[in-house]
Design an enzyme around this catalytic site. Sequence first.
Site, PDB file in Angstrom:
ATOM      1  N   CYS A  56      22.250   6.474  24.871  1.00  0.00           N
ATOM      2  CA  CYS A  56      21.404   6.864  26.012  1.00  0.00           C
ATOM      3  C   CYS A  56      20.773   5.664  26.715  1.00  0.00           C
ATOM      4  CB  CYS A  56      20.262   7.784  25.561  1.00  0.00           C
ATOM      5  SG  CYS A  56      20.336   8.377  23.898  1.00  0.00           S
ATOM      6  N   ASP A  88      16.041  10.823  19.997  1.00  0.00           N
ATOM      7  CA  ASP A  88      15.978  12.001  19.137  1.00  0.00           C
ATOM      8  C   ASP A  88      17.273  12.236  18.365  1.00  0.00           C
ATOM      9  OD1 ASP A  88      13.520  12.194  20.232  1.00  0.00           O
ATOM     10  OD2 ASP A  88      13.729  14.225  20.991  1.00  0.00           O
ATOM     11  N   CYS A 129      16.550   8.595  27.442  1.00  0.00           N
ATOM     12  CA  CYS A 129      16.518   9.555  26.355  1.00  0.00           C
ATOM     13  C   CYS A 129      15.267  10.426  26.448  1.00  0.00           C
ATOM     14  CB  CYS A 129      16.590   8.856  25.001  1.00  0.00           C
ATOM     15  SG  CYS A 129      16.854  10.013  23.639  1.00  0.00           S
ATOM     16  N   ASP A 130      15.286  11.536  25.731  1.00  0.00           N
ATOM     17  CA  ASP A 130      14.360  12.659  25.898  1.00  0.00           C
ATOM     18  C   ASP A 130      12.936  12.289  26.301  1.00  0.00           C
ATOM     19  OD1 ASP A 130      16.643  13.773  24.931  1.00  0.00           O
ATOM     20  OD2 ASP A 130      15.710  14.891  23.325  1.00  0.00           O
ATOM     21  N   LYS A 131      12.197  11.579  25.436  1.00  0.00           N
ATOM     22  CA  LYS A 131      10.778  11.335  25.689  1.00  0.00           C
ATOM     23  C   LYS A 131      10.543  10.201  26.673  1.00  0.00           C
ATOM     24  CE  LYS A 131      10.356  14.490  22.748  1.00  0.00           C
ATOM     25  NZ  LYS A 131      11.806  14.511  22.458  1.00  0.00           N
ATOM     26  N   CYS A 211      22.790  12.673  26.003  1.00  0.00           N
ATOM     27  CA  CYS A 211      23.507  13.888  25.607  1.00  0.00           C
ATOM     28  C   CYS A 211      23.922  14.698  26.835  1.00  0.00           C
ATOM     29  CB  CYS A 211      22.631  14.746  24.701  1.00  0.00           C
ATOM     30  SG  CYS A 211      22.083  13.904  23.210  1.00  0.00           S
ATOM     31  N   GLU A 463      11.422  18.268  16.238  1.00  0.00           N
ATOM     32  CA  GLU A 463      12.412  19.246  16.681  1.00  0.00           C
ATOM     33  C   GLU A 463      13.212  19.731  15.476  1.00  0.00           C
ATOM     34  OE1 GLU A 463      14.724  17.328  19.704  1.00  0.00           O
ATOM     35  OE2 GLU A 463      13.127  17.477  21.183  1.00  0.00           O
ATOM     36  N   SER A 489      15.087  21.204  19.819  1.00  0.00           N
ATOM     37  CA  SER A 489      15.871  20.343  20.678  1.00  0.00           C
ATOM     38  C   SER A 489      16.345  21.129  21.886  1.00  0.00           C
ATOM     39  CB  SER A 489      17.080  19.823  19.904  1.00  0.00           C
ATOM     40  OG  SER A 489      18.033  19.267  20.787  1.00  0.00           O
TER      41      SER A 489
END
EC number: 4.2.1.9
Length: 587
Positions: A56, A88, A129-131, A211, A463, A489
């Site tokens: 990512c 994550d 990435c996510d956060k 992702c 998660e 997630s």
Amino acid sequence: MLKRQFDKTKLPSRHVTEGPERAPHRSYMYAMGVSDAEIHQPLVGVATCWNEAAPCNISLNRQAQAVKLGVKAANGTPREFTTITVTDGIAMGHEGMRSSLASREAIADTVELTMRGHCYDAIVGLAGCDKSLPGMMMAMVRLNTPSVFIYGGSILPGKAPQVDEIPEDFRSRDLTVQDMFEAVGRHQNGTMSDAALDMLERVACPSAGACGGQFTANTMACVSEAIGLALMNSSGMPAPYESRDQYAEASGQAVMNLIEKNIRARDIVTLESLQNAARVVACTGGSTNAGLHLPAIAHEAGIDFFLDDVCEIFRDTPYFVDLKPGGQYVAKDLYDAGGIPVVMKELRKAGLIHEDCMTATGRSIGEELDMIDREADNRVIYSIEKPITTTGGVVGLKGNLAPEGAIVKVAGIPPEGQVFTGPANVFECEEEAFEAVQKRQYKEGEVIVIRNEGPAGGPGMREMLATTAALSGQGMGKKIALITDGRFSGATRGFCVGHVGPEAAHGGPIALIKNGDMITIDAIKGEISVDLSEEELAQRKADWKGPRDTIYASGAVWKFAQLVGATYKGAVTHPGGKAEKHVYMDL
């Protein structure tokens, strides 16, 4: 390219570049090869979350160079810096996940401190990435500088080898990391061989990028466009695409235009633009984590926009974009179909978009959409007149089990699967639940309860993808329900309720549930309840022995647990925009 002249007398960088007393500061700039002309131009922070932890983030460094070219072309002086990311996909399923949500706050804090410490005038932030996406956007809104966000891009879809060893359903679909978690479940129950698992793990993630499904990273990337902080269509193309560098360069030029016009992050991020963003999450079947991150971004601006408000929008927004994990397609397919601009055009047809909201181009959302000539392809993006379902892919729940609310993703779940009643099977943490799932120590029809996983109690609000993916891999994803005060997630499938509040550590009802208590989840009515009287719940609360002790008694995760607030407010750690006594840009 228009050559602009900027008056630095009102910009923060004057404190480090202008006047005789700043000669020591300028000497540092000369030491780095910065020219006299560049010193007296606006200084633009180019912030990335680059690291070698995961695909990512791996291309963000390259993209930052393109941003810098854009800033330079428009008479700005870019100053690149990096901050952390906790990815994550690597942190999932073990103690590392406790660092994930805390990293969102750390990203926002470190970007703020870097910008303040060096008196940068604007920011272009890159995240993958996510956060890191909400963390970067939170910093922009907190600082209220001219700001442009750009996503690092999604990963290309993986393809399984066409060999008999691999189950046919894995061979016939695009692969994402979600499939690997489910493959582990298949392997555990004996329906996938060691060799098949080995082959799949080598091909599931074939490139740089986040992702590929509509998991948290792509959900928040869509939010960045819908909220106005990113250039239209900039979130769509996969990370390896050369066009991503073109968008990065354009973002660098765009931030200089925002400086010239004095358009700041909070001119863009308003209650109305937050509502636009929630609409896009709903209609794309996005991650439930948006219910955590949108309130946190709002908090930085001093706007009350809580989980209830997000869920109210989710409830009356049609779901019409067919993306994984509830649907069939990945981010590359959405990009090929026209991306978020086409999605927002469909929302506009139903009067569900605030068109007057400002964007990072200096034009309104409505003006941006007027320039889009593509239409829904009715394959990835359905017509809003004929949606997949008439309500959003994410639903808010309330009731005596979650007085402060909870959230469940229903994208891909038929209406008959959105009501579930069953006895509780209670676990005190994710590890207990995962072990029980591995050993099949649960029954069809149960509601698995995982508690003590909230922001304070976990600590870190982990998660539960490893557990939910294992259930899916065992073929039980539709035969049980799962609730937690932790998170899921964006890749989670099945009837899984997260963000239950108040969390167990704060004495919420989820702390009081016992094995066998009958729990009802009704995503159609938006209710979650346990079949216990008020008197019984009060007695159990009186008998409750307090929060479970954790091993985190010092360090960053402990600090996060001490400071973090309620989940429905975004699990934030400082007073936010309402408590401000100054604006950074005006110091």
